[in-house]
Design a protein around this motif. Structure first.
Motif, PDB file in Angstrom:
ATOM      1  N   VAL A 150      -1.098  18.360  -9.866  1.00 49.60           N
ATOM      2  CA  VAL A 150      -0.643  17.626  -8.298  1.00 49.60           C
ATOM      3  C   VAL A 150      -1.425  16.082  -8.331  1.00 49.60           C
ATOM      4  O   VAL A 150      -2.637  16.601  -9.066  1.00 49.60           O
ATOM      5  N   GLY A 151      -0.808  15.547  -8.119  1.00 50.23           N
ATOM      6  CA  GLY A 151      -1.096  13.761  -8.349  1.00 50.23           C
ATOM      7  C   GLY A 151      -0.989  13.889  -6.641  1.00 50.23           C
ATOM      8  O   GLY A 151       0.057  13.237  -6.777  1.00 50.23           O
ATOM      9  N   LEU A 152      -2.361  12.753  -6.663  1.00 50.82           N
ATOM     10  CA  LEU A 152      -2.631  12.014  -5.040  1.00 50.82           C
ATOM     11  C   LEU A 152      -2.549  10.236  -5.910  1.00 50.82           C
ATOM     12  O   LEU A 152      -3.808  10.955  -6.689  1.00 50.82           O
TER      13      LEU A 152
ATOM     14  N   VAL B 249       1.090  -0.893  -0.252  1.00 53.46           N
ATOM     15  CA  VAL B 249      -0.088   0.157   0.233  1.00 53.46           C
ATOM     16  C   VAL B 249       0.581   1.051  -0.363  1.00 53.46           C
ATOM     17  O   VAL B 249       1.947   1.225   0.361  1.00 53.46           O
ATOM     18  N   ALA B 250       0.241   1.783  -1.209  1.00 51.63           N
ATOM     19  CA  ALA B 250       0.695   3.759  -0.593  1.00 51.63           C
ATOM     20  C   ALA B 250       0.428   4.909  -0.678  1.00 51.63           C
ATOM     21  O   ALA B 250      -0.912   4.505  -1.627  1.00 51.63           O
ATOM     22  N   ALA B 251       0.453   5.909   0.083  1.00 50.98           N
ATOM     23  CA  ALA B 251      -0.117   6.731  -0.565  1.00 50.98           C
ATOM     24  C   ALA B 251       1.099   8.091  -1.230  1.00 50.98           C
ATOM     25  O   ALA B 251       2.172   8.743  -0.555  1.00 50.98           O
ATOM     26  N   ALA B 252       0.869   9.354  -2.668  1.00 52.37           N
ATOM     27  CA  ALA B 252       2.306   9.266  -2.858  1.00 52.37           C
ATOM     28  C   ALA B 252       1.365  10.495  -3.469  1.00 52.37           C
ATOM     29  O   ALA B 252       0.683  10.805  -3.733  1.00 52.37           O
ATOM     30  N   PHE B 253       2.589  11.744  -3.146  1.00 55.25           N
ATOM     31  CA  PHE B 253       2.041  13.099  -4.092  1.00 55.25           C
ATOM     32  C   PHE B 253       3.363  13.044  -4.770  1.00 55.25           C
ATOM     33  O   PHE B 253       4.778  13.501  -5.202  1.00 55.25           O
TER      34      PHE B 253
ATOM     35  N   VAL C 143      -6.730   7.910  -7.802  1.00 55.46           N
ATOM     36  CA  VAL C 143      -5.593   9.159  -8.545  1.00 55.46           C
ATOM     37  C   VAL C 143      -6.509  10.278  -8.568  1.00 55.46           C
ATOM     38  O   VAL C 143      -7.646  10.509  -8.828  1.00 55.46           O
ATOM     39  N   TRP C 144      -5.736  10.875  -7.260  1.00 58.71           N
ATOM     40  CA  TRP C 144      -6.904  12.825  -7.555  1.00 58.71           C
ATOM     41  C   TRP C 144      -5.144  13.285  -8.402  1.00 58.71           C
ATOM     42  O   TRP C 144      -4.539  14.037  -8.146  1.00 58.71           O
TER      43      TRP C 144
END
Lengths: 196, 315
Positions: free
Chosen positions: B286-288, B178-182, B276-277
């Motif tokens: 910006v991509g989250l 799992v990852a949360a990235a910016f 993807v946001w």
């Protein structure tokens, strides 16, 4: 002349030291040098048999080694290094072949029925016929022939390297060997007729 | 090889295996000369992968790396008697300059407590390693001053300035990572399998959404309007192709990248899913990204989403 077993052994797929691969992936040029020294011999031997020309084979080997270095960080699984690096070599052979306009576009027409097997052959006497026959093969067929029968890769491994179905590998092997045998038959037929 | 082959086959095989006495030394030297002048293609990549290193080894290496950083950092800290501390929260101006590209060996997921000093009043500076629960701020891109502030729950680590992973899961590989990235100015690759083929050029949310939806083999949901941290954009779910080896044995497909930096995603396992946001932060795209797999624990996936939704973005 029958090749000594040691020759074949030098180009067999071997387990490459995955630690060396990992070090090279991380930019260790010394590790890559060791890896390249091992690859160069078998790459050159395989490329030469595919390209049928030493200069082209050297160029393809050089391209493949440099591509191996450049793309190593993209290698996901170091254990897959062998198949991955051979694929780079095959791509380099295709590129060199195109550059030299060496390849015949397609497999040539083969006899519908193969004649009866003649008697024993002497490889030395048939070298010219075999050389002509293999040059007539497409690069696809030549590559499969060399990887399977020279580099001793099982068909499944050849399929992995070339990213084609195993059935296609067997099909190409069949056609390639048939063409090579046909070349010997064509050469043997006049001699048989003359003595008969 | 069988000995009962057709005699013609034996001749062909014997001929194929003839020793042609190649001498590879010359070509090896030529190749190594060229290699000396050839950089590896690593300029973009998150050095997430550690090849066949097992997770324990990875974590141990990470712990050692962080320990070294902590000791060095301690040595460099001003001594207590050197003068009064100015205190206060870390600011963007105080952030260190981007560091050189890390190598994969130097980028495991660390487990030690970061060296960053807590601030009583504001967010902590996000340092690679295991994080205490709290609010952290980082500058994710080496090329852009955009700041990313997030609230991190217990059990999460920073894998770098731009992504977070559950400490217990380690690197965000399949089948359960799992990852949360910016990502700042994210782009998709024109050809997933060709690193050198370049990325799409997109400057608006709509253009990037269109580029994602146009990807062959990606299953992409309809984009929905979304807003995070005061900036609006769109959210969509991406299911990458099941065949993670579609680019060939041992070759990773490429997913997103931030041109000019090491930040980006490989396909790192089968059935990889991305939420993807894509936001327009005052003109900066910006991509989250929430990354997961079929085997990812649902609670960790939910935490990743909460982390991203807590984002405060300062362009």
């Amino acid at each position: 002349m029958k090749a000594p077993d040691t020759t074949v052994a030098t180009v067999r797929m071997r387990d490459v030291d995955t630690q060396l691969v990992q070090r090279a992936q991380h930019g260790d040029r010394e590790a890559f040098g060791l890896l390249a020294a091992e690859l160069a011999t078998r790459f050159l031997a395989v490329a030469r048999r595919i390209l049928r020309d030493l200069d082209l084979a050297e160029d393809a080997t050089q391209q493949a080694l440099v591509a191996t270095w450049r793309n190593l960080p993209q290698l996901r699984d170091p254990a897959a290094f062998d198949a991955w690096s051979y694929r780079l070599l095959v791509h380099a052979c295709y590129a060199e072949g195109k550059r030299a306009r060496l390849w015949m576009p397609n497999l040539r027409v083969l006899p519908a029925d193969e004649p009866e097997a003649p008697g024993e052959f002497d490889g030395i006497l048939h070298r010219d016929e075999l050389e002509t026959a293999i040059r007539r093969l497409s690069v696809d067929h030549r590559t499969v022939l060399v990887l399977h029968h020279y580099a001793d890769m099982p068909a499944e491994r050849v399929a992995q390297v070339l990213e084609i179905p195993v059935g296609t590998v067997y099909s190409r092997l069949h056609h390639a060997m048939r063409a090579m045998r046909a070349a010997l038959d064509a050469e043997a037929r006049p001699a048989a007729e003359a003595t008969g | 090889m069988s000995t009962d082959l057709d005699p013609r086959t034996r001749v062909v095989l014997s001929w194929l295996r003839e020793d042609l006495h190649e001498d590879a030394e010359r070509v090896l030297l030529r190749a190594l000369d060229e290699v000396d002048a050839t950089p590896q293609r690593r300029s973009w990549w998150p050095a997430w992968r550690t090849g066949s290193m097992n997770r324990n080894l990875t974590l141990a290496a990470g712990a050692v790396a962080v320990l070294v950083i902590a000791v060095v950092g301690w040595q460099l800290l001003p001594k207590a008697d050197a003068g009064p501390s100015t205190g206060g929260q870390p600011s963007a101006a105080a952030s260190p300059a981007p560091t050189p590209a890390p190598t994969p060996a130097a980028t495991p997921v660390p487990t030690a407590t970061p060296a960053a000093s807590p601030s009583p009043s504001g967010p902590l500076s996000m340092t690679r390693g295991a994080l205490e629960p709290g609010t952290y701020v980082t500058r994710p891109s080496a090329r852009d001053a955009v700041q990313w502030q997030v609230t991190v729950p217990d059990g999460w680590s920073s894998g770098g300035s731009w992504f977070l992973v559950p400490t217990s899961l380690g690197l965000p590989d399949g089948p359960d990572g799992v990852a949360a990235a910016f990502l700042v100015n994210p782009a998709v690759f024109i050809d997933d399998c060709d690193f050198a083929g370049g990325t799409t050029t997109t400057s608006t949310v709509a253009e990037l959404v269109a580029a994602i939806k146009a990807k062959d083999g990606w299953t992409v949901s309809n984009a929905e309007d979304a807003s995070v941290g005061g900036f609006s954009g769109q959210r969509l779910d991406v299911q990458l192709p099941a065949d993670e080896a579609r680019c060939g044995v041992g070759t990773s497909a490429m997913v997103f990248g931030e041109p000019g930096t090491e930040n980006g995603f490989f396909q790192q396992g089968p059935s990889q899913q991305l939420r993807v946001w894509i936001l327009d932060a005052n003109g900066t795209l910006v991509g989250l990204v929430r990354e997961s797999y079929e085997g990812s624990p649902a609670d960790r996936v939910a935490e990743a989403e909460s982390i991203l939704e807590s984002s405060v973005i300062t362009p």
